[in-house]
Design a protein around this motif. Sequence first.
Motif, PDB file in Angstrom:
ATOM      1  N   GLY A   1      -0.572   0.678  -3.794  1.00  0.00           N
ATOM      2  CA  GLY A   1      -1.297   1.838  -3.290  1.00  0.00           C
ATOM      3  C   GLY A   1      -1.323   3.026  -4.223  1.00  0.00           C
TER       4      GLY A   1
ATOM      5  N   THR B   1       0.819  -1.209   0.000  1.00  0.00           N
ATOM      6  CA  THR B   1       0.000   0.000   0.000  1.00  0.00           C
ATOM      7  C   THR B   1       0.853   1.260   0.000  1.00  0.00           C
ATOM      8  OG1 THR B   1      -0.161  -0.201   2.416  1.00  0.00           O
ATOM      9  CG2 THR B   1      -2.007  -1.056   1.090  1.00  0.00           C
ATOM     10  N   ARG B   2       2.142   1.108   0.337  1.00  0.00           N
ATOM     11  CA  ARG B   2       3.060   2.236   0.307  1.00  0.00           C
ATOM     12  C   ARG B   2       3.895   2.241  -0.979  1.00  0.00           C
ATOM     13  NH1 ARG B   2       8.425   3.410   3.717  1.00  0.00           N
ATOM     14  NH2 ARG B   2       8.921   5.272   2.533  1.00  0.00           N
TER      15      ARG B   2
ATOM     16  N   ASP C   1      -9.173   4.179  -5.034  1.00  0.00           N
ATOM     17  CA  ASP C   1      -8.438   4.673  -3.867  1.00  0.00           C
ATOM     18  C   ASP C   1      -6.927   4.575  -4.071  1.00  0.00           C
ATOM     19  OD1 ASP C   1      -8.382   5.898  -1.375  1.00  0.00           O
ATOM     20  OD2 ASP C   1      -8.249   3.994  -0.293  1.00  0.00           O
ATOM     21  N   LEU C   2      -6.483   4.897  -5.287  1.00  0.00           N
ATOM     22  CA  LEU C   2      -5.062   4.925  -5.603  1.00  0.00           C
ATOM     23  C   LEU C   2      -4.530   6.344  -5.495  1.00  0.00           C
ATOM     24  CD1 LEU C   2      -5.061   2.667  -8.799  1.00  0.00           C
ATOM     25  CD2 LEU C   2      -4.130   2.042  -6.567  1.00  0.00           C
ATOM     26  N   LYS C   3      -3.285   6.473  -5.092  1.00  0.00           N
ATOM     27  CA  LYS C   3      -2.611   7.762  -5.094  1.00  0.00           C
ATOM     28  C   LYS C   3      -1.805   7.901  -6.382  1.00  0.00           C
ATOM     29  CE  LYS C   3      -2.144   8.259  -0.062  1.00  0.00           C
ATOM     30  NZ  LYS C   3      -2.984   7.099   0.293  1.00  0.00           N
TER      31      LYS C   3
ATOM     32  N   SER D   1       4.134   2.181  -5.364  1.00  0.00           N
ATOM     33  CA  SER D   1       3.488   2.708  -6.566  1.00  0.00           C
ATOM     34  C   SER D   1       4.142   2.098  -7.808  1.00  0.00           C
ATOM     35  CB  SER D   1       3.621   4.240  -6.582  1.00  0.00           C
ATOM     36  OG  SER D   1       3.255   4.779  -7.838  1.00  0.00           O
TER      37      SER D   1
END
Length: 281
Positions: free
Chosen positions: A35, A7-8, A60-62, A10
Amino acid sequence: MDSLQLTRCSINTATLGHREPIDVSIDRIAKAGFGGLAPWRHEVEAADVSKIAKQIRALDLKVTGYCRSTYFPASTREQRLANVQSNVRALNDAAELGAKCFVMVVGGLPEGSRDLSAARMQVQDGIAALLQEARNLAVPLAIEPLHPMYAGERSVVNTIDQAQAIARELDPHNDGFLGFAVDVYHCWWDPQLEGALTSIGNENRILAYHVSDWLAPTTDLLLDRGMMGDGVIDLKRFRQSVENAGYAGMVEVEIFSRDNWWNLPPDLVLQTCAERLQSVC
């Protein structure tokens, strides 16, 4: 140092080889448990930016970064102005996507030029012309220093120290809209690396952190990046240095691998990225 949680992490979409429409890549990245992602302009511009932005938010992706700037240096004033305007348009898309930063690969020598100092001044002038728009749109600019082998055609900014000098000149009070994307592929060799990371960390200017690996020997200076763990970079030590410098953001995988990873199934690439992020990064 703790193992990375997905989740941390990309995925820069270049890692998947730009083989599928951006909406398909986004779904794959989310399904694989990452994430965030960093999309490329040509993928987004070929689609509907607002739809892509909605898809990213729904999953809910950054967006760890938007890749990348139009090169700044050019042979004529008109072309330099056009390059800035191209970047303004991309900044607007970055804002719609909710990007954490707009990644700037600044460009090399204009065609026919041997004037490295002039090209670097054109880069500084171009960033200066873009900075207020970045503030208006609330999208920080991230200068990405590139390995010196790219100075001729891709970037005349080749070290973190160089990038920091530009940032200090243009943004001496550091309002949060001019910083750096630190890419291990481009910076791992620098004998001044530890001090440079500490310095930009003290100024809170590390906006993005990219990982891959340097293969030895490498067969292509652009398109033969390694999967983490397959090369010679001490990735755990590098992450420790970045985090010691105060960076607490996401770790972004960016691999250009024309003859290897780009030929493998995208889901296998993502699975391997996940495994290596958690074992060697």
